[in-house]
Design a protein around this motif. Structure first.
Motif, PDB file in Angstrom:
ATOM      1  N   ILE A 152       0.741  -0.962  -0.043  1.00 50.90           N
ATOM      2  CA  ILE A 152      -0.027   0.141  -0.194  1.00 50.90           C
ATOM      3  C   ILE A 152       0.882   1.318  -0.557  1.00 50.90           C
ATOM      4  CG2 ILE A 152      -2.050  -1.254   0.891  1.00 50.90           C
ATOM      5  CD1 ILE A 152      -1.260   0.158   3.491  1.00 50.90           C
ATOM      6  N   GLU A 153      -0.088   2.694  -0.421  1.00 50.25           N
ATOM      7  CA  GLU A 153       0.788   3.824  -0.658  1.00 50.25           C
ATOM      8  C   GLU A 153       1.084   4.466   0.869  1.00 50.25           C
ATOM      9  OE1 GLU A 153       0.334   5.924  -3.736  1.00 50.25           O
ATOM     10  OE2 GLU A 153       0.484   4.368  -5.427  1.00 50.25           O
ATOM     11  N   SER A 154      -0.472   4.179   2.055  1.00 52.61           N
ATOM     12  CA  SER A 154      -0.284   5.334   2.713  1.00 52.61           C
ATOM     13  C   SER A 154      -1.183   4.543   3.579  1.00 52.61           C
ATOM     14  CB  SER A 154      -1.228   5.980   2.655  1.00 52.61           C
ATOM     15  OG  SER A 154      -1.978   6.334   2.100  1.00 52.61           O
ATOM     16  N   PHE A 155      -1.266   4.170   5.081  1.00 50.17           N
ATOM     17  CA  PHE A 155      -2.669   4.034   5.950  1.00 50.17           C
ATOM     18  C   PHE A 155      -2.795   4.302   6.832  1.00 50.17           C
ATOM     19  CE2 PHE A 155      -3.917   0.957   9.797  1.00 50.17           C
ATOM     20  CZ  PHE A 155      -4.172   0.167   8.993  1.00 50.17           C
ATOM     21  N   GLU A 156      -4.113   4.666   7.352  1.00 48.48           N
ATOM     22  CA  GLU A 156      -4.416   5.070   8.820  1.00 48.48           C
ATOM     23  C   GLU A 156      -5.369   3.895   9.338  1.00 48.48           C
ATOM     24  OE1 GLU A 156      -6.647   9.669   8.498  1.00 48.48           O
ATOM     25  OE2 GLU A 156      -8.354   7.870   8.391  1.00 48.48           O
ATOM     26  N   GLY A 157      -4.899   4.550  10.946  1.00 51.03           N
ATOM     27  CA  GLY A 157      -4.744   3.412  11.487  1.00 51.03           C
ATOM     28  C   GLY A 157      -5.203   4.312  13.448  1.00 51.03           C
ATOM     29  N   VAL A 158      -4.693   3.099  14.349  1.00 47.84           N
ATOM     30  CA  VAL A 158      -4.079   4.183  15.039  1.00 47.84           C
ATOM     31  C   VAL A 158      -3.304   2.480  16.440  1.00 47.84           C
ATOM     32  CG1 VAL A 158      -6.929   3.676  16.119  1.00 47.84           C
ATOM     33  CG2 VAL A 158      -5.990   1.756  16.431  1.00 47.84           C
ATOM     34  N   LEU A 159      -2.777   3.662  17.107  1.00 46.99           N
ATOM     35  CA  LEU A 159      -1.268   3.271  17.660  1.00 46.99           C
ATOM     36  C   LEU A 159      -1.525   1.662  18.592  1.00 46.99           C
ATOM     37  CD1 LEU A 159       1.887   3.243  18.003  1.00 46.99           C
ATOM     38  CD2 LEU A 159       1.289   4.690  20.151  1.00 46.99           C
ATOM     39  N   ILE A 160      -1.438   0.877  18.146  1.00 49.42           N
ATOM     40  CA  ILE A 160      -1.191  -0.580  19.024  1.00 49.42           C
ATOM     41  C   ILE A 160      -0.129  -0.782  20.293  1.00 49.42           C
ATOM     42  CG2 ILE A 160      -3.643  -1.915  17.962  1.00 49.42           C
ATOM     43  CD1 ILE A 160      -1.662  -3.424  16.705  1.00 49.42           C
ATOM     44  N   ALA A 161       0.594   0.153  19.629  1.00 45.60           N
ATOM     45  CA  ALA A 161       1.900  -0.941  20.244  1.00 45.60           C
ATOM     46  C   ALA A 161       3.073  -0.041  20.005  1.00 45.60           C
ATOM     47  CB  ALA A 161       2.113  -1.741  20.242  1.00 45.60           C
ATOM     48  N   ILE A 162       4.079  -0.211  20.724  1.00 47.49           N
ATOM     49  CA  ILE A 162       5.192   0.460  20.665  1.00 47.49           C
ATOM     50  C   ILE A 162       6.747  -0.678  20.839  1.00 47.49           C
ATOM     51  CG2 ILE A 162       7.025   2.627  21.405  1.00 47.49           C
ATOM     52  CD1 ILE A 162       4.588   4.101  22.579  1.00 47.49           C
ATOM     53  N   VAL A 163       7.716  -0.307  19.911  1.00 46.16           N
ATOM     54  CA  VAL A 163       8.414  -1.419  19.996  1.00 46.16           C
ATOM     55  C   VAL A 163      10.057  -0.675  20.597  1.00 46.16           C
ATOM     56  CG1 VAL A 163      10.292  -2.923  18.563  1.00 46.16           C
ATOM     57  CG2 VAL A 163       7.730  -2.686  17.592  1.00 46.16           C
ATOM     58  N   LYS A 164      10.036  -0.709  21.466  1.00 46.98           N
ATOM     59  CA  LYS A 164      10.759  -0.025  22.829  1.00 46.98           C
ATOM     60  C   LYS A 164      13.019  -1.054  22.160  1.00 46.98           C
ATOM     61  CE  LYS A 164      13.631   1.950  25.260  1.00 46.98           C
ATOM     62  NZ  LYS A 164      14.243   3.555  24.065  1.00 46.98           N
ATOM     63  N   ARG A 165      13.612  -0.159  21.113  1.00 42.70           N
ATOM     64  CA  ARG A 165      14.991  -0.392  20.879  1.00 42.70           C
ATOM     65  C   ARG A 165      15.451  -0.280  21.943  1.00 42.70           C
ATOM     66  NH1 ARG A 165      15.889  -0.186  14.496  1.00 42.70           N
ATOM     67  NH2 ARG A 165      14.007  -1.793  13.877  1.00 42.70           N
ATOM     68  N   HIS A 166      16.374  -1.042  22.738  1.00 46.69           N
ATOM     69  CA  HIS A 166      17.021  -0.798  23.837  1.00 46.69           C
ATOM     70  C   HIS A 166      18.594  -0.929  23.561  1.00 46.69           C
ATOM     71  CE1 HIS A 166      13.918  -2.100  27.041  1.00 46.69           C
ATOM     72  NE2 HIS A 166      14.008  -3.395  26.127  1.00 46.69           N
ATOM     73  N   ASP A 167      18.866  -0.795  22.310  1.00 47.86           N
ATOM     74  CA  ASP A 167      20.040  -1.484  22.034  1.00 47.86           C
ATOM     75  C   ASP A 167      20.527   0.274  20.971  1.00 47.86           C
ATOM     76  OD1 ASP A 167      18.844  -2.479  20.245  1.00 47.86           O
ATOM     77  OD2 ASP A 167      20.373  -4.338  20.258  1.00 47.86           O
ATOM     78  N   ASP A 168      18.845   1.047  21.064  1.00 50.92           N
ATOM     79  CA  ASP A 168      19.172   1.878  19.991  1.00 50.92           C
ATOM     80  C   ASP A 168      18.677   2.707  19.745  1.00 50.92           C
ATOM     81  OD1 ASP A 168      19.043   3.023  17.141  1.00 50.92           O
ATOM     82  OD2 ASP A 168      18.016   1.554  16.598  1.00 50.92           O
ATOM     83  N   ASN A 169      18.566   4.181  19.413  1.00 51.00           N
ATOM     84  CA  ASN A 169      18.693   5.410  19.913  1.00 51.00           C
ATOM     85  C   ASN A 169      16.457   5.559  19.328  1.00 51.00           C
ATOM     86  OD1 ASN A 169      18.443   6.241  17.963  1.00 51.00           O
ATOM     87  ND2 ASN A 169      19.897   7.881  18.183  1.00 51.00           N
ATOM     88  N   GLU A 170      15.903   4.697  18.986  1.00 51.76           N
ATOM     89  CA  GLU A 170      14.405   5.259  18.788  1.00 51.76           C
ATOM     90  C   GLU A 170      13.515   3.953  18.949  1.00 51.76           C
ATOM     91  OE1 GLU A 170      13.959   4.876  14.056  1.00 51.76           O
ATOM     92  OE2 GLU A 170      16.223   4.136  14.050  1.00 51.76           O
ATOM     93  N   THR A 171      12.179   4.325  18.268  1.00 50.32           N
ATOM     94  CA  THR A 171      11.137   3.182  18.723  1.00 50.32           C
ATOM     95  C   THR A 171      10.094   3.150  17.719  1.00 50.32           C
ATOM     96  OG1 THR A 171       9.215   5.367  19.666  1.00 50.32           O
ATOM     97  CG2 THR A 171      11.169   4.205  21.598  1.00 50.32           C
ATOM     98  N   LYS A 172       9.340   2.732  17.595  1.00 59.48           N
ATOM     99  CA  LYS A 172       8.641   1.688  16.415  1.00 59.48           C
ATOM    100  C   LYS A 172       7.605   2.024  16.635  1.00 59.48           C
ATOM    101  CE  LYS A 172      13.030   1.002  13.506  1.00 59.48           C
ATOM    102  NZ  LYS A 172      13.658   2.212  12.442  1.00 59.48           N
ATOM    103  N   TRP A 173       6.805   2.469  15.960  1.00 58.35           N
ATOM    104  CA  TRP A 173       5.396   2.143  16.240  1.00 58.35           C
ATOM    105  C   TRP A 173       4.869   1.145  15.035  1.00 58.35           C
ATOM    106  CZ3 TRP A 173       3.085   8.192  15.735  1.00 58.35           C
ATOM    107  CH2 TRP A 173       3.136   8.571  17.352  1.00 58.35           C
ATOM    108  N   ILE A 174       3.667   0.799  16.434  1.00 57.59           N
ATOM    109  CA  ILE A 174       2.822  -0.173  15.500  1.00 57.59           C
ATOM    110  C   ILE A 174       1.350  -0.094  14.770  1.00 57.59           C
ATOM    111  CG2 ILE A 174       1.835  -2.861  15.292  1.00 57.59           C
ATOM    112  CD1 ILE A 174       4.438  -3.523  16.674  1.00 57.59           C
TER     113      ILE A 174
END
Length: 108
Positions: free
Chosen positions: A54-76
């Motif tokens: 797909i090119e885009s998606f509209e949804g809700v944040l259901i989880a956060i992926v915390k990388r303990h060995d990196d300086n960022e998080t990813k959203w799901i």
């Protein structure tokens, strides 16, 4: 009701990165939200309503992926009303997150 978030997909299902990893889910970013790495917030799209690139998606944040060995998080991001266990989400993002020390936190 949760706020809808628009994800711009820059790595759709089937995308192959420089290391040869093929993306089994859509992945992109949330415009105008800056993450810990100084770039726009990265987001995985996991939804039963999406079966292909797909090119885009509209949804809700259901989880956060915390990388303990990196300086960022990813959203799901998922479609409103869809629920997943941390184990299900972990299985879906394992293709990339296997290279990091991560914990997935469900968002209420």
């Amino acid at each position: 009701m949760s706020r809808l978030i628009n994800v711009t997909i820059d790595r759709p299902i089937g995308y192959k990165n420089e290391q040869g990893t093929v993306y089994p889910i859509n992945y992109g970013h949330v415009k105008n939200i800056i993450a810990g790495d100084g770039e726009e917030q990265d987001a995985y799209v996991i939804s039963n309503t999406v079966n292909g690139p797909i090119e885009s998606f509209e949804g809700v944040l259901i989880a956060i992926v915390k990388r303990h060995d990196d300086n960022e998080t990813k959203w799901i991001i998922s479609a409103p009303g869809e629920t997943y266990t941390t184990e299900e989400l972990s299985d879906k993002v394992h293709f990339i997150e296997q290279y990091f020390d991560t914990t997935i936190y469900l968002v209420d």
